[in-house]
Design an enzyme around this catalytic site. Structure first.
Site: not given
Ligand code: 13P
Length: 239
Positions: A8, A10, A89, A91, A163, A169, A199
């Site tokens: 991903n 982002k 997601h 976020e 997640e 993150g 992570s």
């Molecule tokens: P990280 O791997 O940066 O923690 O992000 C995970 C994520 O949100 C994947 O969709």
């Protein structure tokens, strides 16, 4: 079942040239299931790549069209070459205020238009500490999949990504035992492949991918470097 590796990206800020260079230096996944969810502007550039890595979007609107400045429709994602999309997601849920109802509309849209998707679910740290993890995940799933049959979800190749918000993150991946408990809970209610995200790094990749309840991983930050992502592709089991 084949394990699944999804990047991903982002809002990764890669230019089209950088994205194509990234693909150019990756090892071939051959028959492994490897996908990258990219910003809208990179979909057309990357779709149809010779490595046969599936390219997807990271979001879409629930309506087919309308006055929604800055949004993108399912049809436009498909037209650009996306063959899956990430929905719900954390976020988008927590930073951009997406509700279970809005996400359910997106799921319905994807089903109507025949676009496969990865539904993300997960609890916040506060919810975990209050012992609400399973309730939160169940309500996210029940709401998203309301009125859909297991058959419809399977036919479309729907995936679920667990997640935990506190692991994203943060550099603090969930423990394998914590992850497996949640995955087993999800699979009992919805027998679909369940990926873990939060992570994931080259260091914890192999342990995660070997756990029988973990059908794959959704990788954020660590997927942005071609060398690391390339190593993950190599470490992904064949079948
Ligand atoms: P990280 O791997 O940066 O923690 O992000 C995970 C994520 O949100 C994947 O969709």
């Amino acid at each position: 079942m084949k394990k699944i590796l999804i990047a991903n990206w982002k809002m990764c800020n890669k230019s089209a040239a950088e994205a194509l260079n990234f693909l150019n230096v990756l090892p071939s996944p051959q028959k492994k299931d490897v996908r990258i969810a990219v910003p809208f502007t990179l979909i057309r550039e990357m779709a149809g790549n010779s490595l046969k890595i599936r390219i997807g979007g990271q979001n879409m609107h629930s309506y087919a069209e309308g006055a929604f400045t800055g949004e993108i429709s399912c049809m436009q994602l498909c037209d650009a070459g996306a063959d899956f999309v990430i929905l719900g997601h954390s976020e988008r849920r927590h930073l951009l205020g997406e509700t279970n109802e809005f996400i359910q509309g997106k799921v319905e849209r994807a089903v109507v238009e025949g676009l496969s998707f990865v539904l993300c679910v997960g609890e916040t740290l506060e919810e975990r500490e209050l012992g609400e993890t399973f309730d939160i995940i169940q309500s996210q799933l029940d709401s998203a999949f309301e009125d859909l049959s297991e058959e419809q979800l399977k036919t479309l190749g729907v995936l679920i990504a667990y997640e935990p918000v506190w692991a994203i993150g943060s550099g603090k991946s969930a423990e394998i035992s914590q992850i497996c408990k949640v995955h087993d809970f999800i699979k009992e209610k919805y027998p679909l492949p369940v990926l873990y995200g939060g992570s994931v790094t080259l260091e914890n990749f192999e342990k995660l991918i070997q756990a029988s309840s973990i059908d794959g991983v959704l990788v954020g930050g660590a997927s942005l470097g071609a060398a690391t992502f390339g190593q993950m592709i190599q470490l992904l089991p064949e079948g």
